[in-house]
Design a protein around this motif. Sequence first.
Motif, PDB file in Angstrom:
ATOM      1  N   ARG A  99       1.092  -1.285   0.021  1.00 52.83           N
ATOM      2  CA  ARG A  99       0.120  -0.018   0.087  1.00 52.83           C
ATOM      3  C   ARG A  99       0.799   1.266  -0.118  1.00 52.83           C
ATOM      4  O   ARG A  99       0.609   2.155  -0.864  1.00 52.83           O
ATOM      5  CB  ARG A  99      -0.853  -0.110   1.218  1.00 52.83           C
ATOM      6  CG  ARG A  99      -1.989  -0.853   1.283  1.00 52.83           C
ATOM      7  CD  ARG A  99      -2.662  -0.520   2.657  1.00 52.83           C
ATOM      8  NE  ARG A  99      -3.778  -1.652   2.952  1.00 52.83           N
ATOM      9  CZ  ARG A  99      -4.285  -1.964   4.042  1.00 52.83           C
ATOM     10  NH1 ARG A  99      -3.669  -1.095   5.201  1.00 52.83           N
ATOM     11  NH2 ARG A  99      -5.144  -2.895   4.367  1.00 52.83           N
ATOM     12  N   GLN A 187       1.015   2.599   7.266  1.00 50.37           N
ATOM     13  CA  GLN A 187       0.332   1.514   6.958  1.00 50.37           C
ATOM     14  C   GLN A 187       0.716   0.359   7.640  1.00 50.37           C
ATOM     15  O   GLN A 187       0.068  -0.372   8.034  1.00 50.37           O
ATOM     16  CB  GLN A 187       0.709   1.321   5.405  1.00 50.37           C
ATOM     17  CG  GLN A 187       0.037   2.252   4.442  1.00 50.37           C
ATOM     18  CD  GLN A 187      -1.353   2.448   4.505  1.00 50.37           C
ATOM     19  OE1 GLN A 187      -2.042   1.347   4.754  1.00 50.37           O
ATOM     20  NE2 GLN A 187      -1.842   3.510   4.279  1.00 50.37           N
ATOM     21  N   GLU A 206      -6.701  -9.228   1.004  1.00 54.35           N
ATOM     22  CA  GLU A 206      -5.780  -8.127   0.331  1.00 54.35           C
ATOM     23  C   GLU A 206      -4.544  -8.940  -0.152  1.00 54.35           C
ATOM     24  O   GLU A 206      -4.001  -8.673  -1.286  1.00 54.35           O
ATOM     25  CB  GLU A 206      -5.693  -7.127   1.138  1.00 54.35           C
ATOM     26  CG  GLU A 206      -5.072  -6.040   0.408  1.00 54.35           C
ATOM     27  CD  GLU A 206      -4.964  -4.502   1.283  1.00 54.35           C
ATOM     28  OE1 GLU A 206      -5.849  -4.486   2.176  1.00 54.35           O
ATOM     29  OE2 GLU A 206      -3.952  -3.743   0.842  1.00 54.35           O
TER      30      GLU A 206
END
Length: 287
Positions: A99, A187, A206
Amino acid sequence: MRLRAEDLRLPAPAVIGRVVECLERVGSTQDVVRERARLGAPEGYAVFAEAQTAGRGRLGRSWVSPPGRGLWFSVLLRPGFGGDRLPALTLAAGVALARACRRAAGVAPELKWPNDLLWRGRKLGGILAELVTEPSGNPSVVLGVGLNVDLDRGLLPPELRDRVASLAEAAGAPVDRTALARHALGQLDEAYRLMRQSGFAALREEWKGLAAFLGRPVRISGPDGSWSGTALDVDADGALLVAVPGGVRRVLAGEVSLRSAALPFEPFGTDTDNMLYDRAIIPRRVW
Ligand code: BTN
């Protein structure tokens, strides 16, 4: 530009990154954080180094960490669980770092179980989770992250040049290390707090969406030798599930490389654990 602690610290309720130290040159940030833990550093303590002279990866390999060319950092965690959940922690960190790469550089890495970030099959980064026992007797984890930002591949031995990637190269533009480091800490913190609350299950889908090898023929080199199968899934503990004749094997430790079903040999470049090599092969001060 050099990383500065005051640009990176995250406010409460963040755990990871609430205390940050930025150093110039160290042996390994893993060892610096171990030492800080011994002296009672709080959970989330993060140490960044501009350069490491003895950076290490999994399986005792070396990690090349030239000055200013990447993010080389380690974080102290006290997750309250032991070694059996380290794979899940590593996978959760992979999701977080992917991310961060997307947000800071617009680059979408793939994840290779258990600890690699890849770009077009080349190694962009790696994660190293090491268990330490603190003087209190409690286990803690030092989570190390290496992300290649602007590695000069020309300085690597020719056989490695095509196996390593950098974010700037992938982005086609310079990457701001401070922004990347802030995203990485933010993150990692979010993923870590979610994982402590709900386990890896909360990040599993994910992770699977980013996985490089699921559904493909792989070779596993682990504690019980080298064998082949088809990578199927990861379970809620972060173990890799591999289909083999007659069943499914659950892998908690080992190396995965892609096998081409059509070829009797490993095609060049498919064993992506290549950022790591022995000091014997590469001169220590190659940069
Ligand atoms: C791997 O791919 O095997 C993991 C590589 C981890 C490298 C990072 S760089 C910062 C921290 N300090 C180290 O010595 N290793 C980790």
